[in-house]
Design a protein around this motif. Structure first.
Motif, PDB file in Angstrom:
ATOM      1  N   LEU A 166       0.809  -1.220   0.000  1.00  0.00           N
ATOM      2  CA  LEU A 166       0.000   0.000   0.000  1.00  0.00           C
ATOM      3  C   LEU A 166       0.844   1.272   0.000  1.00  0.00           C
ATOM      4  CD1 LEU A 166      -2.936  -0.849   2.445  1.00  0.00           C
ATOM      5  CD2 LEU A 166      -3.088  -0.460  -0.018  1.00  0.00           C
ATOM      6  N   GLU A 167       1.876   1.309   0.824  1.00  0.00           N
ATOM      7  CA  GLU A 167       2.685   2.520   0.919  1.00  0.00           C
ATOM      8  C   GLU A 167       3.396   2.810  -0.395  1.00  0.00           C
ATOM      9  OE1 GLU A 167       5.210   3.029   4.217  1.00  0.00           O
ATOM     10  OE2 GLU A 167       3.702   2.534   5.722  1.00  0.00           O
ATOM     11  N   GLU A 168       3.983   1.774  -0.982  1.00  0.00           N
ATOM     12  CA  GLU A 168       4.670   1.966  -2.255  1.00  0.00           C
ATOM     13  C   GLU A 168       3.693   2.374  -3.358  1.00  0.00           C
ATOM     14  OE1 GLU A 168       6.875  -1.504  -3.249  1.00  0.00           O
ATOM     15  OE2 GLU A 168       8.252  -1.325  -1.556  1.00  0.00           O
ATOM     16  N   MET A 169       2.508   1.773  -3.334  1.00  0.00           N
ATOM     17  CA  MET A 169       1.507   2.093  -4.351  1.00  0.00           C
ATOM     18  C   MET A 169       1.058   3.546  -4.238  1.00  0.00           C
ATOM     19  SD  MET A 169      -2.031   2.530  -4.709  1.00  0.00           S
ATOM     20  CE  MET A 169      -2.779   1.634  -3.355  1.00  0.00           C
ATOM     21  N   LEU A 170       0.846   4.026  -3.016  1.00  0.00           N
ATOM     22  CA  LEU A 170       0.426   5.416  -2.820  1.00  0.00           C
ATOM     23  C   LEU A 170       1.549   6.384  -3.178  1.00  0.00           C
ATOM     24  CD1 LEU A 170      -1.560   5.009   0.511  1.00  0.00           C
ATOM     25  CD2 LEU A 170      -2.516   5.597  -1.723  1.00  0.00           C
ATOM     26  N   ASN A 171       2.784   6.031  -2.829  1.00  0.00           N
ATOM     27  CA  ASN A 171       3.922   6.876  -3.208  1.00  0.00           C
ATOM     28  C   ASN A 171       4.021   6.993  -4.726  1.00  0.00           C
ATOM     29  OD1 ASN A 171       4.644   7.276  -0.548  1.00  0.00           O
ATOM     30  ND2 ASN A 171       6.168   5.643  -0.522  1.00  0.00           N
ATOM     31  N   ASP A 172       3.777   5.872  -5.404  1.00  0.00           N
ATOM     32  CA  ASP A 172       3.836   5.873  -6.867  1.00  0.00           C
ATOM     33  C   ASP A 172       2.722   6.739  -7.453  1.00  0.00           C
ATOM     34  OD1 ASP A 172       4.878   4.737  -9.431  1.00  0.00           O
ATOM     35  OD2 ASP A 172       2.846   3.919  -9.548  1.00  0.00           O
ATOM     36  N   PHE A 173       1.545   6.713  -6.837  1.00  0.00           N
ATOM     37  CA  PHE A 173       0.436   7.543  -7.316  1.00  0.00           C
ATOM     38  C   PHE A 173       0.785   9.016  -7.252  1.00  0.00           C
ATOM     39  CE2 PHE A 173      -3.129  10.203  -5.817  1.00  0.00           C
ATOM     40  CZ  PHE A 173      -3.884  10.246  -6.993  1.00  0.00           C
ATOM     41  N   TRP A 174       1.307   9.473  -6.111  1.00  0.00           N
ATOM     42  CA  TRP A 174       1.632  10.893  -5.968  1.00  0.00           C
ATOM     43  C   TRP A 174       2.788  11.287  -6.876  1.00  0.00           C
ATOM     44  CZ3 TRP A 174      -2.041  13.601  -4.100  1.00  0.00           C
ATOM     45  CH2 TRP A 174      -2.869  13.109  -3.085  1.00  0.00           C
ATOM     46  N   ALA A 175       3.739  10.386  -7.086  1.00  0.00           N
ATOM     47  CA  ALA A 175       4.859  10.685  -7.985  1.00  0.00           C
ATOM     48  C   ALA A 175       4.356  10.843  -9.429  1.00  0.00           C
ATOM     49  CB  ALA A 175       5.905   9.575  -7.908  1.00  0.00           C
ATOM     50  N   ARG A 176       3.465   9.953  -9.855  1.00  0.00           N
ATOM     51  CA  ARG A 176       2.903  10.049 -11.210  1.00  0.00           C
ATOM     52  C   ARG A 176       2.062  11.309 -11.362  1.00  0.00           C
ATOM     53  NH1 ARG A 176      -0.398   4.942 -12.761  1.00  0.00           N
ATOM     54  NH2 ARG A 176      -0.483   6.066 -14.771  1.00  0.00           N
ATOM     55  N   LEU A 177       1.291  11.639 -10.318  1.00  0.00           N
ATOM     56  CA  LEU A 177       0.458  12.848 -10.371  1.00  0.00           C
ATOM     57  C   LEU A 177       1.328  14.092 -10.463  1.00  0.00           C
ATOM     58  CD1 LEU A 177      -2.431  13.947 -10.310  1.00  0.00           C
ATOM     59  CD2 LEU A 177      -2.286  13.999  -7.806  1.00  0.00           C
ATOM     60  N   LEU A 178       2.453  14.092  -9.725  1.00  0.00           N
ATOM     61  CA  LEU A 178       3.368  15.238  -9.791  1.00  0.00           C
ATOM     62  C   LEU A 178       3.942  15.386 -11.195  1.00  0.00           C
ATOM     63  CD1 LEU A 178       5.029  17.516  -8.540  1.00  0.00           C
ATOM     64  CD2 LEU A 178       6.702  15.794  -7.809  1.00  0.00           C
ATOM     65  N   GLU A 179       4.319  14.277 -11.812  1.00  0.00           N
ATOM     66  CA  GLU A 179       4.854  14.332 -13.179  1.00  0.00           C
ATOM     67  C   GLU A 179       3.841  14.951 -14.144  1.00  0.00           C
ATOM     68  OE1 GLU A 179       6.139  10.517 -14.478  1.00  0.00           O
ATOM     69  OE2 GLU A 179       7.475  10.183 -12.781  1.00  0.00           O
ATOM     70  N   ARG A 180       2.592  14.468 -14.072  1.00  0.00           N
ATOM     71  CA  ARG A 180       1.559  14.988 -14.979  1.00  0.00           C
ATOM     72  C   ARG A 180       1.300  16.471 -14.739  1.00  0.00           C
ATOM     73  NH1 ARG A 180      -1.482  10.919 -17.556  1.00  0.00           N
ATOM     74  NH2 ARG A 180      -0.103   9.104 -17.678  1.00  0.00           N
ATOM     75  N   MET A 181       1.177  16.848 -13.473  1.00  0.00           N
ATOM     76  CA  MET A 181       0.862  18.245 -13.169  1.00  0.00           C
ATOM     77  C   MET A 181       2.029  19.167 -13.485  1.00  0.00           C
ATOM     78  SD  MET A 181      -1.517  18.388  -9.807  1.00  0.00           S
ATOM     79  CE  MET A 181      -1.646  20.137 -10.124  1.00  0.00           C
ATOM     80  N   PHE A 182       3.230  18.653 -13.293  1.00  0.00           N
ATOM     81  CA  PHE A 182       4.405  19.488 -13.569  1.00  0.00           C
ATOM     82  C   PHE A 182       4.450  19.852 -15.051  1.00  0.00           C
ATOM     83  CE2 PHE A 182       8.948  20.396 -14.143  1.00  0.00           C
ATOM     84  CZ  PHE A 182       9.150  21.261 -13.077  1.00  0.00           C
TER      85      PHE A 182
END
Length: 449
Positions: free
Chosen positions: A51-67
């Motif tokens: 769960l922790e790794e999956m959530l970290n990956d979600f926020w990292a992907r969201l940051l990439e898209r928003m950036f």
């Protein structure tokens, strides 16, 4: 079913909110959010998801898209975006939302998944033990208790209550040994149920998840200039994008209108009730099932279709005639049947299959304790368990019920210790075996419901 629909409602709510708020921009990036819910569902149904790794990956992907969206004047390579994602924890572009949501989601999902598996294991154990065949000594004792009154010309006289208790305590001696581990299992289930009622219950976490993620996106928008500057400093100055793309401005990419969360719009599940009410109902049923196995003889023998009842002590069948039953009532469990006057019990040969069910309960109890403490539990595949790899629980497929196998399974083949019993079932006394199984099944179903 309740938890599954809860996840589906949360995903539907987020999709509806983000389509209204961000329009086509969300539609073009919706797979980031869809993947989040796909992984949450896979975790809940027993998938091997951290769960922790999956959530970290979600926020990292969201940051990439928003950036990319807040910097449309630049072109970003895959390597550059990977560098951007490494700044998720350092820059905290989404504020404190990711940290809080990680704590809430992990605690809620660990508790919910383990609780549901506990219910499954409890049901499987009850179902399997109800199919255990009676021993030859038990069959003989049942024959004497139920049929001998007819031979003595007393067809209307029912067995004495205490007489029935000794017979059933002898017949269910091995089952009674489940009681200690069963009670510990029920206690652990009740502890995890507290997690489902507290601040980390999965309903209160998932219902407003769309609002929390939208709040995180707004934080990123508000701090976009500072975030971009620090990323450029750490990852280098990106290359300019083609003129057509760079001409687009940030306001054209983002629509910051935000619809506040209204608690009255909380989705209604098909279960027609809140999680709190559902858990309260389950807890009451769990409490009633404590000491279930040691109380089985009393449950069976108080049935007026079986015995004369505890109030009729003189006019009942005592195994020899119509009179009071004098021998004392045996205590529960296998070792206490050494002097059982009604059933020949070999206390040196515990039933192997029932010992396996005791082990299954013990393994599940340990998982429940871990879940109560917020620690994730290792849900292994059957192949891992049988090969001895993984957490080292020593679990095999015969001993431990299959994880999230929601279809009731049949009991494994009878082991060699009971071949004599299996053979005896082909003799005329087999109808008595059927009678005992019917009694047990009725009692189990009545209690487990």
């Amino acid at each position: 079913e309740f938890f599954r629909e809860l996840l589906e409602n949360a995903e539907r709510s987020l999709n509806d909110m983000f389509v209204r708020t961000y329009g086509m921009l969300y539609m073009q990036n919706s797979e980031v959010f869809q993947d989040l819910f796909t992984e949450l569902k896979r975790y809940y149904t027993g998938g091997n998801v951290n769960l922790e790794e999956m959530l970290n990956d979600f926020w990292a992907r969201l940051l990439e898209r928003m950036f990319q969206l807040i910097n449309p004047q630049y072109h970003f390579s895959e390597d550059y975006l990977e560098c951007v994602s490494k700044y998720t924890d350092q820059l905290k572009p989404f504020g404190d939302v990711p940290r809080k949501l990680k704590v809430q989601v992990t605690r809620a999902f660990i508790a919910a998944r383990t609780f549901v598996q506990g219910l499954t294991v409890g049901r499987e154990v009850a179902n399997r033990v109800s199919k255990v065949s009676p021993t030859p000594g038990c069959i003989r004792a049942l024959m004497k208790m139920l049929y001998c009154p007819y031979c003595r010309g007393l067809p209307t006289v029912k067995p004495c209550n205490n007489y029935c208790l000794n017979v059933m305590k002898g017949c269910l001696a091995n089952q009674a040994d489940l009681d200690t581990e069963w009670n510990l299992f029920i206690d652990a289930m009740l502890l995890v149920a507290e997690r489902l009622e507290g601040p980390f219950n999965i309903e209160s976490v998932m219902d407003p998840i769309d609002v929390k993620i939208s709040e995180a996106i707004m934080n990123m928008q508000e701090n976009s200039m500072q975030v971009s500057a620090k990323v450029f400093q750490g990852c280098g100055q990106p290359k300019p994008a083609p003129a057509l793309r760079s001409s687009r401005s940030v306001p054209e990419n983002f629509n910051t209108r935000f619809r506040p969360y209204n608690p009255e719009e909380q989705p209604t599940t098909a279960a027609g009730t809140s999680l709190d009410r559902l858990v309260t109902d389950i807890k009451e049923k769990l409490k009633l099932s404590k000491k279930f196995w040691s109380s089985l003889p009393y449950t069976i023998c108080k049935d007026e279709r079986v015995t004369a009842g505890p109030s009729v002590e003189e006019d009942c069948w005592n195994g020899h005639t119509k009179a009071r039953y004098l021998p004392e009532i045996m205590n529960d469990g296998l070792t206490n049947q050494i002097n059982n006057p009604e059933v020949d019990v070999d206390i040196t040969r515990p039933d192997t299959f029932i010992r396996q069910q005791i082990m299954a309960l013990r393994v599940m109890t340990n998982k429940l304790k871990n879940a109560y403490n917020g620690n994730d539990v290792n849900f292994q595949d059957t192949s891992d368990e049988t090969s001895g790899s993984g957490s080292g629980s020593g679990c095999t497929d015969d001993i431990c019920p299959t994880e999230f196998d929601f279809v009731t399974t049949e009991a494994p083949p009878v082991d060699s210790d009971r071949r004599e019993v299996e053979a005896s079932a082909t003799q005329p006394g087999c109808s008595l075996q059927t009678l005992l199984v019917i009694f047990l099944s009725l009692a189990l179903q009545r209690q487990w419901r």
